[in-house]
Design an enzyme around this catalytic site. Structure first.
Site, PDB file in Angstrom:
ATOM      1  N   ASP A  24      51.665  84.319 -17.026  1.00 23.04           N
ATOM      2  CA  ASP A  24      51.228  84.362 -18.441  1.00 23.04           C
ATOM      3  C   ASP A  24      51.114  85.758 -19.048  1.00 23.04           C
ATOM      4  O   ASP A  24      50.187  86.034 -19.830  1.00 23.04           O
ATOM      5  CB  ASP A  24      49.891  83.618 -18.592  1.00 23.04           C
ATOM      6  N   GLU A  72      51.725  80.031 -20.734  1.00 23.60           N
ATOM      7  CA  GLU A  72      50.852  78.919 -21.140  1.00 23.60           C
ATOM      8  C   GLU A  72      51.179  78.574 -22.585  1.00 23.60           C
ATOM      9  O   GLU A  72      51.172  79.450 -23.457  1.00 23.60           O
ATOM     10  CB  GLU A  72      49.374  79.308 -21.004  1.00 23.60           C
ATOM     11  N   LYS A 129      53.963  75.974 -19.149  1.00 21.10           N
ATOM     12  CA  LYS A 129      52.916  75.112 -18.580  1.00 21.10           C
ATOM     13  C   LYS A 129      51.843  74.814 -19.607  1.00 21.10           C
ATOM     14  O   LYS A 129      51.409  75.702 -20.341  1.00 21.10           O
ATOM     15  CB  LYS A 129      52.303  75.797 -17.343  1.00 21.10           C
ATOM     16  N   LYS A 132      46.131  75.542 -17.116  1.00 21.66           N
ATOM     17  CA  LYS A 132      45.833  76.860 -16.550  1.00 21.66           C
ATOM     18  C   LYS A 132      46.639  77.054 -15.263  1.00 21.66           C
ATOM     19  O   LYS A 132      47.144  78.128 -14.997  1.00 21.66           O
ATOM     20  CB  LYS A 132      44.328  77.004 -16.289  1.00 21.66           C
ATOM     21  N   VAL A 157      47.832  87.440 -15.688  1.00 22.98           N
ATOM     22  CA  VAL A 157      46.530  87.298 -16.343  1.00 22.98           C
ATOM     23  C   VAL A 157      46.228  85.833 -16.645  1.00 22.98           C
ATOM     24  O   VAL A 157      47.141  85.034 -16.803  1.00 22.98           O
ATOM     25  CB  VAL A 157      46.487  88.110 -17.646  1.00 22.98           C
ATOM     26  N   THR A 158      44.918  85.499 -16.775  1.00 25.65           N
ATOM     27  CA  THR A 158      43.813  86.329 -16.368  1.00 25.65           C
ATOM     28  C   THR A 158      43.404  85.939 -14.947  1.00 25.65           C
ATOM     29  O   THR A 158      43.621  84.811 -14.516  1.00 25.65           O
ATOM     30  CB  THR A 158      42.577  86.167 -17.303  1.00 25.65           C
ATOM     31  N   CYS A 162      44.038  81.559 -15.173  1.00 24.01           N
ATOM     32  CA  CYS A 162      45.342  80.996 -14.789  1.00 24.01           C
ATOM     33  C   CYS A 162      45.851  81.497 -13.441  1.00 24.01           C
ATOM     34  O   CYS A 162      46.552  80.762 -12.737  1.00 24.01           O
ATOM     35  CB  CYS A 162      46.351  81.262 -15.898  1.00 24.01           C
ATOM     36  N   GLN A 202      35.910  83.912   3.953  1.00 19.97           N
ATOM     37  CA  GLN A 202      36.010  82.800   4.914  1.00 19.97           C
ATOM     38  C   GLN A 202      37.369  82.809   5.625  1.00 19.97           C
ATOM     39  O   GLN A 202      38.001  81.766   5.821  1.00 19.97           O
ATOM     40  CB  GLN A 202      35.794  81.451   4.204  1.00 19.97           C
TER      41      GLN A 202
HETATM   42  N1  TIU Z   1      46.549  82.591 -18.772  1.00 20.69           N
HETATM   43  C1  TIU Z   1      45.233  82.380 -18.796  1.00 20.69           C
HETATM   44  O1  TIU Z   1      44.503  82.889 -17.974  1.00 20.69           O
HETATM   45  N2  TIU Z   1      44.748  81.583 -19.840  1.00 20.69           N
HETATM   46  C2  TIU Z   1      43.483  81.735 -20.389  1.00 20.69           C
HETATM   47  O2  TIU Z   1      43.101  80.988 -21.268  1.00 20.69           O
HETATM   48  N3  TIU Z   1      42.732  82.768 -19.894  1.00 20.69           N
HETATM   49  C3  TIU Z   1      41.515  83.176 -20.359  1.00 20.69           C
HETATM   50  O3  TIU Z   1      40.906  84.054 -19.712  1.00 20.69           O
HETATM   51  N4  TIU Z   1      41.017  82.658 -21.465  1.00 20.69           N
END
Ligand code: TIU
Length: 224
Positions: A24, A72, A129, A132, A157-158, A162, A202
């Site tokens: 993303d 996304e 997609k 997430k 990210v993030t 995701c 773990q």
């Molecule tokens: N790609 C992704 O992480 N989508 C999000 O909505 N991330 C947020 O941190 N909001």
């Protein structure tokens, strides 16, 4: 087979069965005026990982290795966006609303495009997609298996949204997963740190983490 210094243990990966997954890195999250900003986040916090992903991507491309980009986004009719996602929170712009980079989080809009520094090549996989995780409601698993991919190096990210969701989906599907520590960012630096720690806790319950320098060094070593 290259081995890199990683936590909690060294990580060995067969090059021809390894893919770089870039999650993303699209304008919606990294630039002002997109979904990330509409949720109230400071998008500048995602900038440090961009040149790091660029360097790892260049190293994968130079060796002809498999690269996967994800985005996304939702169909224009939002038929693949559950009401629970559409209605969540109090964003300044909701999914599907018109914003400065087109409709927020809609496939094909300017905000949905991967940033120019990391623009996909025609030979690379691009997965659109709705969730997430990149395995939910996408052909990703089948495409990876058709190519014999068993090991995934994650970036993007993030970190705790995701990236972590996709890494957990991959782990449950039997892939050996490593998150490249400096090739990912969060709007919440403490959440990024916690994610790195929970992945490798773990005995590597979700997988491994390592800095990009270790990944690049292992690739260079594999060449010689
Ligand atoms: N790609 C992704 O992480 N989508 C999000 O909505 N991330 C947020 O941190 N909001």
């Amino acid at each position: 087979m290259p081995t890199l210094e990683a936590q909690p243990t060294p990580f060995t990966f067969p090059l021809s069965k390894t893919a770089l997954v870039i999650i993303d890195m699209q304008r919606d999250f990294v630039e002002p005026g997109g979904f990330g900003a509409a949720l109230g986040n400071d998008v500048k916090l995602l900038a440090p990982s961009i040149p790091v992903v660029e360097a790892v991507l260049a190293a994968f491309r130079a060796r002809g290795l498999t690269v996967v980009h994800t985005r996304e986004g939702h169909r224009a009719d939002l038929g693949d966006c559950p009401p629970a996602k559409l209605g969540r929170g109090k964003p300044s712009l909701r999914i599907g609303d018109p914003g400065p980079m087109g409709r927020i989080l809609v496939t094909g809009e300017p905000g949905n495009q991967i940033i120019p520094e990391l623009a996909p090549l025609a030979s690379e996989l691009v997965i659109d997609k709705p969730g997430k995780g990149a395995f939910y409601a996408t052909p990703l698993d089948g495409l990876l298996r058709a190519r014999g991919i068993t090991h995934l190096l994650f970036s993007g990210v993030t970190t705790e949204v995701c990236v972590q969701t996709t890494m957990r989906e991959a782990n449950d599907r039997g892939y050996e997963c490593l998150l490249i520590e400096d090739a990912t960012d969060s709007y919440f630096p403490a959440f990024k740190q916690a994610t790195l720690e929970m992945i490798r806790a773990q005995g590597g319950i979700v997988g491994w983490t390592a800095p990009s320098a270790a990944v690049l060094e292992a690739l260079r070593h594999a060449d010689s």
